[in-house]
Design an enzyme around this catalytic site. Structure first.
Site, short mmCIF file in Angstrom:
data_model
loop_
_atom_site.label_atom_id
_atom_site.label_comp_id
_atom_site.label_asym_id
_atom_site.label_seq_id
_atom_site.Cartn_x
_atom_site.Cartn_y
_atom_site.Cartn_z
N HIS A 66 0.80 -1.27 0.05
CA HIS A 66 -0.07 0.16 0.01
C HIS A 66 1.11 1.24 -0.08
CE1 HIS A 66 0.88 1.10 4.02
NE2 HIS A 66 0.80 -0.26 4.44
N GLU A 97 -2.13 -7.37 7.36
CA GLU A 97 -0.91 -7.17 8.05
C GLU A 97 -0.81 -8.25 8.87
OE1 GLU A 97 2.16 -7.11 7.76
OE2 GLU A 97 2.84 -5.15 7.67
#
Length: 188
Positions: free
Chosen positions: A12, A82
């Site tokens: 990202h 994550e």
């Protein structure tokens, strides 16, 4: 094994916490303006490939990166979240090392978070789906998880992801040389 079954991964764009080196797993932070700009710049590069499937972590920063890069309909896949940092959420490595000298997510426990075995199970499912796809797969995710994903693609322990630096808003390609899984491109 089909050599067209590449796994393209994109970390990202930058957030306030990624800029400040704070561990960010479940906290849903927006991209910084510069993170949005860099995410948009990925669109022409990724548009050159016809992906069989596009996946994204459920976190806003990954979903927004996918959208700005030209993939607003990316399928949310919880396995791409994550590495869960538990009690270390929002802290820096330097802050953690004040109490736990030499700490890294790769080598030490994460109180209230995930173990390397936990993340291995999740990422192995992503790899199985990518290898079973009818062409290349694109996945938007996060630093530590994508580094561990690369290690698992190479059939190494997830903790060997420590050897793969991964910057925000970069593209990497996991592929094949004959029947051997390889890194085709990294952190570009």
């Amino acid at each position: 094994m089909d050599p067209s079954n590449e796994l393209w991964i994109v970390r990202h764009g930058a957030t306030e916490w990624s800029r400040d080196h704070r561990h960010t797993s479940v906290t849903d932070l927006p991209l910084l303006p510069e993170g949005e700009q860099v995410a948009r710049s990925l669109a022409p590069r990724l548009a050159e490939v016809e992906f069989a499937q596009v996946l994204t972590s459920p976190r806003l920063r990954a979903r927004r990166t996918a959208e700005l890069a030209g993939f607003p309909d990316a399928v949310v896949d919880g396995d791409l979240a994550e590495w869960a940092y538990g009690d270390y959420e929002g802290t820096t490595t330097e802050e953690i090392r004040e109490d736990v000298p030499g700490w890294t997510v790769w080598t030490h426990p994460v109180p209230g978070g995930e173990t390397a075995e936990d993340i291995t199970r999740r990422l192995d499912r992503v790899i199985a789906r990518a290898r079973g796809a009818a062409g290349p797969v694109l996945a938007f995710g996060h630093g530590h998880a994508l580094r561990a994903l690369a290690a698992r693609w190479l059939e190494l322990p997830a903790t060997d992801g420590r050897h793969f630096r991964l910057d925000t808003a970069t593209v990497s390609v996991l592929g094949w040389e004959r029947e051997t899984p390889v890194l085709r491109c990294w952190n570009s």
